[in-house]
Design an enzyme around this catalytic site. Structure first.
Site, PDB file in Angstrom:
ATOM      1  CD  GLU A 125       6.278  -1.571 -15.879  1.00 49.09           C
ATOM      2  OE1 GLU A 125       5.553  -2.474 -15.413  1.00 49.09           O
ATOM      3  OE2 GLU A 125       6.598  -1.512 -17.081  1.00 49.09           O
TER       4      GLU A 125
ATOM      5  CD  GLU B 150      10.802  -3.061 -17.873  1.00 50.67           C
ATOM      6  OE1 GLU B 150       9.853  -3.741 -18.324  1.00 50.67           O
ATOM      7  OE2 GLU B 150      10.922  -2.795 -16.672  1.00 50.67           O
TER       8      GLU B 150
ATOM      9  CB  CYS C 121      -0.869  -0.028   1.256  1.00 49.61           C
ATOM     10  SG  CYS C 121      -1.541   1.600   1.658  1.00 49.61           S
TER      11      CYS C 121
HETATM   12  C1  GAL Z   1       7.215  -4.795 -17.184  1.00 45.85           C
HETATM   13  C2  GAL Z   1       7.996  -4.908 -15.879  1.00 45.85           C
HETATM   14  C3  GAL Z   1       9.142  -5.887 -15.967  1.00 45.85           C
HETATM   15  C4  GAL Z   1       8.698  -7.158 -16.637  1.00 45.85           C
HETATM   16  C5  GAL Z   1       8.089  -6.822 -17.974  1.00 45.85           C
HETATM   17  C6  GAL Z   1       7.629  -8.026 -18.746  1.00 45.85           C
HETATM   18  O1  GAL Z   1       5.961  -4.289 -16.974  1.00 45.85           O
HETATM   19  O2  GAL Z   1       8.500  -3.647 -15.499  1.00 45.85           O
HETATM   20  O3  GAL Z   1       9.644  -6.141 -14.682  1.00 45.85           O
HETATM   21  O4  GAL Z   1       7.759  -7.787 -15.822  1.00 45.85           O
HETATM   22  O5  GAL Z   1       6.972  -6.011 -17.787  1.00 45.85           O
HETATM   23  O6  GAL Z   1       7.092  -7.666 -19.979  1.00 45.85           O
END
Ligand code: GAL
Length: 683
Positions: free
Chosen positions: A160, A316, A125
């Site tokens: 995230e 990412e 939380c």
């Molecule tokens: C993102 C996350 C990563 C991994 C990835 C997989 O949302 O930040 O840790 O889980 O997705 O696609």
């Protein structure tokens, strides 16, 4: 002493010295023997940055307050010795089991009262004081330990924010909500007025009576829900800010970021981005959708816009498939490269992946990685290596910016309010509208920013306002003033309806824009899924409309198209109003794509907006970055066949490494980045 918190949006942008290339590195999942191979292969692939330790809290702090840094010391040294810089993460997105056992009340609770337990991630939380204390402590311990380590390049806070758990309804959150409301309204009278609590006897006589918008018998108070969304967004930001302050106190010069998630409803990214040193984003388009490149282009245009065009990092992306869709398509040969170059074209100075080495255990073992289960004898590895070799060729463009003359307005407050229930049509959502305009511009190779309606719009010639339902006085005044100075505005239906308290603006619709648009709207006519109307344009074109129609009365605007059916047949559907030195267009219907094209053609013509390159073959994406001396024209061929592209000027293709003249051939899924020196003698 508290450090002086710089206001990053006003501070200096992060100073990139190279294009970053790498990914999330989770060595805690592997025996130590593997690390040396990792470092060697990273070097081989050209990796120069990894995000380290994102989910390693249980390894860093195996028992409360007992930190184990020996393994991380060895890794930091190993990576540094191989020329790999570290984006060191605070591991606070995955609290260890011991913490949950000690403080079970830190677990998040849904609107229905269901507790979300340990055994996955993001099980906290954001208002829990114990969790927050532990998070600050681990951030401080990491900062103290590694603030002077030569491998440290930047900080990656949490992971995230708002993912999986967008909000929490536990008692702590309830108390925090009340505090937030007290700070916002000062008095209960103020809150009651703003929330319109006279309706359904919802009046509050004590702050303790106020609850979050939990599961309720019928429609909940919309203003309460809107404030809840604002409060939740502020809470994630507060979690970030206190970690950022701890990191800055130890290492004032090291940039701090957190990874965003495309158009992510729980957090107002415009507000959040102001508190980072550099923005970064994760992007996972579904490449089995032939339109995937338009989807990722929209994500990249958003992240670039959050800090007014400063370079950003693709934190990412997948090397190939993800694991979380029902069916997880691979990225076919060339697609990962195209998507990576697309990010650079749209302003990225870093291309990173989730993740470096594909996991053997856990929920993400079928998620692709730079180094797949198949090892180095694999297509994915070859493509990753090739990209790692290629990206340094683009180091010249680090200071180049991707600029746009068109903006699409985006405001999280509007998004939250528009999608609350009890609307003329609850099927009206914001993103499809944004997407339709963005996609039409994308296909024409016209660069687009997303702009907050209260921001400085002076750099734009055309502004598109999709469903700007909630609008502040400041935003309304900003738009009118910008049109007065010569801007071309294109607004579409259900705009200018409520104020920031989600209360109808007095006077007929759309109250703040009646003068600007030269019209009034008497009523909204939403259609059933089968319902259709059509419009006939003044220049003789006919387009189908569906979903929505406004009954418009002209008050000075000219009708560019009129409805043909229903009881309001003959009334205006598309209008233009000359307003001071500019003009304001209005679209009071959901037009079929060909109709959007017709309208765009007209507004782009009036605003004198040009594509990056005219006459490109279908499926070829063009985008430009430029600094004061040079420009870089990116050409991406999304087709499965070669194309020839005529160029405005010769230059040097940085990818191919050769001079190009008036024409270039791009192979199937091929790309070029053509560098030219800007001719300052040209007007
Ligand atoms: C993102 C996350 C990563 C991994 C990835 C997989 O949302 O930040 O840790 O889980 O997705 O696609």
């Amino acid at each position: 002493m508290q450090p002086e918190v710089v206001h990053p949006a006003e501070g200096k942008p992060m100073n990139f010295t190279q294009i970053y290339f790498g990914g999330d590195y989770n060595p805690e999942q592997w025996p130590e023997e593997v690390w040396a191979e990792d470092a060697r292969l990273m070097q081989q692939a050209g990796v120069n940055l990894v995000s380290l330790g994102i989910f390693a809290w249980a390894r860093i702090e195996p028992r409360p307050g007992a930190f184990d840094f020996a393994w991380l010391d060895r890794l930091m040294d190993l990576l540094h010795a191989h020329g790999v810089a570290v984006n060191l993460a605070t591991p606070t997105a995955a609290p260890p089991a011991w913490m949950v056992r000690l403080h079970p009340e830190m677990l998040p609770v849904t609107a229905d009262g269901v507790t979300l337990w340990h055994g996955s991630r993001r099980h906290y939380c954001p208002h829990n004081p114990d969790y927050r204390r532990y998070a600050r402590r681990v951030a401080a311990a990491l900062a103290e330990r590694y603030k002077s380590h030569p491998a440290l390049a930047m900080w990656h806070v949490d992971n995230e924010y708002g993912c999986h758990v967008g909000e929490c309804f536990c008692p702590r959150s309830t108390a925090a909500f009340r505090d937030w409301l007290r700070a916002r309204y000062a008095t209960l009278a103020g809150l009651n007025a703003a929330w319109g609590t006279a309706f359904w006897s919802q009046t509050y006589t004590d702050w303790e009576e106020i609850e979050p918008p939990r599961a309720a018998p019928a429609q909940k108070n919309p203003a309460q829900q809107l404030d809840w969304a604002r409060f939740t967004s502020d809470s994630w930001l507060a979690c970030f800010q206190e970690q950022r302050d701890v990191l800055k106190a130890a290492a004032p010069g090291v940039p701090v970021t957190t990874n965003f998630m495309s158009f992510h409803r729980p957090i107002d990214y415009f507000e959040f981005a102001r508190h980072e040193d550099v923005v970064s984003i994760d992007s996972y388009p579904d490449t089995s959708d032939p339109g995937w490149a338009a989807v990722s282009a929209m994500t990249f245009d958003l992240i670039r816009s959050l800090r007014q065009g400063e370079p950003w990092i693709l934190m990412e992306q997948a090397a190939s498939q993800v694991n979380w869709r029902q069916r997880n398509a691979v990225k076919k040969p060339g697609v990962m490269r195209l998507g990576s170059l697309q990010a650079v074209a749209r302003g990225a100075n870093g291309i990173l992946f989730f993740q470096w080495r594909q996991s053997r255990a856990g929920a993400e073992k079928f998620h692709s990685a730079m180094l797949p289960h198949a090892g180095t004898e694999s297509r994915t590895w070859s493509e990753v290596q090739a990209l790692g070799r290629e990206l340094p060729r683009l180091n010249a463009l680090l200071r180049g910016r991707a600029e746009a003359q068109v903006a699409i307005l985006m405001d999280w407050n509007n998004w939250w309010a528009l999608e609350l229930d009890s609307k003329p049509s609850n099927d009206l959502k914001l993103l499809p509208g944004l997407r339709a305009w963005h996609r039409a511009l994308y296909r024409r190779n016209i660069p687009v920013d997303f702009a907050h309606p209260e921001s400085d719009l002076s750099r734009y010639r055309l502004v598109i306002a999709p469903h700007l339902y909630l609008v502040s006085d400041a935003a309304a005044a900003n738009l009118s003033a910008w049109v007065e100075r010569g801007g071309v505005l294109l607004m579409d239906y259900f705009s200018g309806i409520v104020d920031p308290n989600e209360q109808i603006r007095p006077g007929s619709y759309p109250a703040p824009f009646r003068g600007l648009l030269g019209l009034e709207i008497e009523e909204f006519v939403p259609y059933s899924p089968e319902g259709r109307n059509s419009v006939l344009t003044a220049d003789g074109r006919r387009f189908e409309t569906r979903f929505w129609a406004d009954v418009i009365h002209l008050r000075g605007a000219e009708a560019l198209a009129r409805f043909e059916q229903d009881y309001f047949a003959g009334s205006a559907a598309v209008t233009r109003n000359a307003y001071s030195r500019g003009s304001a267009y209005y679209l009071g219907a959901e037009l079929e794509p060909a109709g959007l094209e017709w309208l765009l053609e007209r507004v782009l013509g009036e605003a004198e907006v040009q594509p990056v390159l005219a006459g490109l073959p279908e499926g070829v994406e063009a985008q430009r970055r430029a600094d004061s001396q040079r420009e870089w024209l990116f050409l991406l061929n999304h087709n499965a066949f070669p194309v020839r592209v005529r160029l405005p000027a010769g230059g040097r293709d940085l990818l191919g490494g050769q001079a190009v003249g008036g024409e270039i051939e791009l192979p199937a899924a091929g790309a070029a980045v053509i560098e030219t020196v800007i001719d300052r003698s040209r007007p």
